[in-house]
Write a protein that holds these residues in place. Sequence first.
Motif, short mmCIF file in Angstrom:
data_model
loop_
_atom_site.label_atom_id
_atom_site.label_comp_id
_atom_site.label_asym_id
_atom_site.label_seq_id
_atom_site.Cartn_x
_atom_site.Cartn_y
_atom_site.Cartn_z
N ILE A 30 5.76 -1.24 -5.04
CA ILE A 30 4.87 -0.33 -5.75
C ILE A 30 3.45 -0.37 -5.18
O ILE A 30 3.02 -1.36 -4.60
CB ILE A 30 4.80 -0.63 -7.27
CG1 ILE A 30 4.26 -2.04 -7.50
CG2 ILE A 30 6.16 -0.47 -7.93
CD1 ILE A 30 3.79 -2.27 -8.92
N HIS A 82 -5.34 -11.98 2.14
CA HIS A 82 -6.02 -11.14 3.13
C HIS A 82 -5.14 -10.82 4.33
O HIS A 82 -5.41 -9.88 5.07
CB HIS A 82 -7.33 -11.80 3.58
CG HIS A 82 -7.12 -13.15 4.20
ND1 HIS A 82 -6.47 -14.19 3.56
CD2 HIS A 82 -7.45 -13.63 5.42
CE1 HIS A 82 -6.43 -15.25 4.36
NE2 HIS A 82 -7.01 -14.94 5.49
N THR A 83 -4.08 -11.62 4.55
CA THR A 83 -3.18 -11.33 5.67
C THR A 83 -1.93 -10.58 5.20
O THR A 83 -1.02 -10.35 5.99
CB THR A 83 -2.75 -12.64 6.36
OG1 THR A 83 -1.97 -13.41 5.43
CG2 THR A 83 -3.96 -13.45 6.81
N PHE A 113 -10.32 -3.84 4.13
CA PHE A 113 -10.92 -4.01 5.45
C PHE A 113 -12.29 -3.35 5.45
O PHE A 113 -12.39 -2.14 5.64
CB PHE A 113 -10.04 -3.41 6.54
CG PHE A 113 -8.66 -3.96 6.49
CD1 PHE A 113 -8.39 -5.24 6.95
CD2 PHE A 113 -7.62 -3.22 5.94
CE1 PHE A 113 -7.11 -5.76 6.89
CE2 PHE A 113 -6.34 -3.74 5.87
CZ PHE A 113 -6.09 -5.02 6.35
N CYS A 172 -6.27 -5.31 -7.14
CA CYS A 172 -4.94 -4.78 -7.47
C CYS A 172 -4.46 -5.31 -8.83
O CYS A 172 -3.85 -4.58 -9.61
CB CYS A 172 -3.93 -5.18 -6.40
SG CYS A 172 -4.29 -4.48 -4.79
N GLU A 190 0.80 -1.21 0.00
CA GLU A 190 0.00 0.00 0.00
C GLU A 190 0.84 1.28 0.00
O GLU A 190 0.44 2.30 -0.58
CB GLU A 190 -0.95 0.00 1.21
CG GLU A 190 -2.11 -0.98 1.12
CD GLU A 190 -1.78 -2.44 1.45
OE1 GLU A 190 -0.57 -2.78 1.53
OE2 GLU A 190 -2.72 -3.23 1.62
N VAL A 227 1.63 -9.87 3.43
CA VAL A 227 2.89 -10.57 3.18
C VAL A 227 3.63 -10.57 4.51
O VAL A 227 3.66 -9.56 5.22
CB VAL A 227 3.68 -9.80 2.09
CG1 VAL A 227 5.13 -10.23 2.01
CG2 VAL A 227 2.99 -9.95 0.72
N ILE A 268 -5.57 3.43 -1.22
CA ILE A 268 -6.39 2.73 -0.24
C ILE A 268 -6.12 1.22 -0.38
O ILE A 268 -5.77 0.74 -1.45
CB ILE A 268 -7.87 3.14 -0.44
CG1 ILE A 268 -8.79 2.59 0.62
CG2 ILE A 268 -8.37 2.79 -1.81
CD1 ILE A 268 -10.14 3.32 0.65
N SER A 269 -6.22 0.49 0.72
CA SER A 269 -5.92 -0.94 0.70
C SER A 269 -7.08 -1.71 0.08
O SER A 269 -8.22 -1.59 0.50
CB SER A 269 -5.64 -1.45 2.11
OG SER A 269 -5.24 -2.81 2.08
N LEU A 315 1.95 -10.35 -4.82
CA LEU A 315 0.92 -9.83 -3.93
C LEU A 315 0.66 -10.79 -2.78
O LEU A 315 0.82 -12.00 -2.92
CB LEU A 315 -0.42 -9.67 -4.67
CG LEU A 315 -0.49 -8.72 -5.84
CD1 LEU A 315 -0.25 -9.46 -7.14
CD2 LEU A 315 -1.84 -8.04 -5.89
N GLY A 316 0.19 -10.21 -1.67
CA GLY A 316 -0.24 -11.03 -0.55
C GLY A 316 -1.71 -11.39 -0.65
O GLY A 316 -2.39 -11.03 -1.60
N SER A 369 -6.62 -8.33 -3.28
CA SER A 369 -5.55 -8.67 -4.22
C SER A 369 -6.04 -8.70 -5.66
O SER A 369 -5.36 -8.21 -6.56
CB SER A 369 -4.98 -10.05 -3.86
OG SER A 369 -4.81 -10.18 -2.48
C1 LIG Z 1 -6.18 -7.51 1.23
S1 LIG Z 1 -4.60 -6.79 0.92
C2 LIG Z 1 -3.72 -7.14 2.43
C3 LIG Z 1 -4.14 -6.28 3.55
C4 LIG Z 1 -3.05 -5.77 4.47
N1 LIG Z 1 -1.93 -5.23 3.73
C5 LIG Z 1 -2.52 -6.79 5.45
O1 LIG Z 1 -1.31 -6.86 5.65
O2 LIG Z 1 -3.31 -7.53 6.05
C6 LIG Z 1 -3.92 -7.99 -0.17
C7 LIG Z 1 -2.70 -7.58 -0.94
O3 LIG Z 1 -3.07 -6.66 -1.94
C8 LIG Z 1 -2.00 -5.76 -2.18
N2 LIG Z 1 -2.53 -4.40 -2.02
C9 LIG Z 1 -3.72 -4.02 -1.48
N3 LIG Z 1 -3.91 -2.70 -1.62
C10 LIG Z 1 -2.83 -2.22 -2.29
C11 LIG Z 1 -2.45 -0.92 -2.76
N4 LIG Z 1 -3.20 0.14 -2.59
N5 LIG Z 1 -1.26 -0.83 -3.41
C12 LIG Z 1 -0.46 -1.91 -3.61
N6 LIG Z 1 -0.79 -3.15 -3.21
C13 LIG Z 1 -1.95 -3.31 -2.55
C14 LIG Z 1 -0.87 -6.13 -1.25
O4 LIG Z 1 0.04 -6.96 -1.93
C15 LIG Z 1 -1.60 -6.93 -0.16
O5 LIG Z 1 -0.76 -7.87 0.44
#
Ligand SMILES: C[S@@+](CC[C@H](N)C(=O)[O-])C[C@H]1O[C@@H](n2cnc3c(N)ncnc32)[C@H](O)[C@@H]1O
Lengths: 211, 211
Positions: free
Chosen positions: A171, A152-153, B44, A183, A130, A155, A176-177, A149-150, A180
């Motif tokens: 990158i 829901h938890t 989330f 993304c 993020e 990386v 906003i998060s 990419l990770g 996957s």
């Molecule tokens: C659901 S998110 C993980 C949520 C949170 N980072 C965690 O550690 O629980 C899944 C993956 O999507 C990617 N991701 C989500 N939002 C992102 C963003 N805005 N930019 C880059 N990668 C993102 C990351 O690789 C992350 O590990």
Amino acid sequence: MRDIVIIGHKAKTSGDFSLNDLPGSAGRMDILCRCVSSALFLSFGMRRDVNVHLLLLGDPEPGKIIRFEGLHLRYLNPDERSSGSLIQKALQKNITERDIRSTPGVWIRNGDLNTLLASFEGRTLLYLREDGEDIRGLAGEIRDPVFILGDHTGVTEEEEKQLLEAGAKIISVGPISLHSNHCITLIHNELDRAEAERGEIPGGEKLRVKE
Amino acid sequence: MRDIVIIGHKAKTSGDFSLNDLPGSAGRMDILCRCVSSALFLSFGMRRDVNVHLLLLGDPEPGKIIRFEGLHLRYLNPDERSSGSLIQKALQKNITERDIRSTPGVWIRNGDLNTLLASFEGRTLLYLREDGEDIRGLAGEIRDPVFILGDHTGVTEEEEKQLLEAGAKIISVGPISLHSNHCITLIHNELDRAEAERGEIPGGEKLRVKE
Ligand SMILES: C[S@@+](CC[C@H](N)C(=O)[O-])C[C@H]1O[C@@H](n2cnc3c(N)ncnc32)[C@H](O)[C@@H]1O
Ligand SMILES: C[S@@+](CC[C@H](N)C(=O)[O-])C[C@H]1O[C@@H](n2cnc3c(N)ncnc32)[C@H](O)[C@@H]1O
């Protein structure tokens, strides 16, 4: 080529799960199924220039790698159950350190993140986080990328360490998060736009087989 | 608010379909399920500033509108089966011209595209089509939008006529034809980025309830 790696920390590593309960019985396999679909589908047909690598780290035998090759893939529909079913078929194979094909375009082997990273030597590694550098400023420069990419938890610290040691650049795809699979859609759009700007036909058109 | 309309030309208008076969028995309901998920989920929690309107035009009684309100929604998970199940529950209600609530944040009524367009009076209508004006140049100007998308068969000539008569502007999300749910992810990203640039917190954060 665009290679996309998704790390599924809870994803079941045997085929005995129910396609009616991908989130529960299969260890959030639904996340990986959506990633497969977002990575590979265009409106009409498949992105032939994409490979997806699912790293399955759940029970009972953590450390399986399933690879979907857009160029050779068959029998995949965009719904979750369809990719779930191809994953299940792959997991029912006799799995070793060597790639074996379960269905056209789907391969499976034992391995971990290091196995995968070793296979990408010489490629541009881009780790999605993020707070990374905005892809929007970079997309024009990106050639032959591997995105990681990770789930829901996210990386783990240990995985992140391995990624950075392998030379990955961090990158972001936006402010906003997101999930996957979302993304992955955003990455593709940035690269498609960059390809179109260079006068190329985006989406692996050159490789595309008419369906 | 961001409102998103998806037209499901084949989508079943009774609840007697199988959640194990959303593409077949439910008339490509899988497409609409993925749209619901892409429209509403953040990493989330939920986008509280989003409403999704599914226009179901399949058999046996074409013309049902199901609305998902991000602000009030409960019991939705990101997998296709989860939204499929909420859609099925809504279709099992006694449906009239008046909104009835089936589960928290989900409403259903009889209606067609004109019903929907009438309810959006005064809003900015944006119709997604591959050859439209690039959203990337426009996102900063967009306020209180209603986006309209087709399904795998696109939008009919008749529907397009209604949209244009209602004042819709045609916009594109990129140089290649994508699935409807992927387009929704791209729209959100453009608006999230525009909100962040204006110093707002993107994704309906103000409205968000901690889950
Ligand atoms: C659901 S998110 C993980 C949520 C949170 N980072 C965690 O550690 O629980 C899944 C993956 O999507 C990617 N991701 C989500 N939002 C992102 C963003 N805005 N930019 C880059 N990668 C993102 C990351 O690789 C992350 O590990
Ligand atoms: C799978 S596409 C429809 C395919 C094709 N247009 C047709 O008529 O069969 C589903 C919907 O996504 C939207 N869409 C797909 N690609 C788009 C793009 N690049 N820009 C804007 N909208 C797009 C359109 O609203 C379209 O109706």
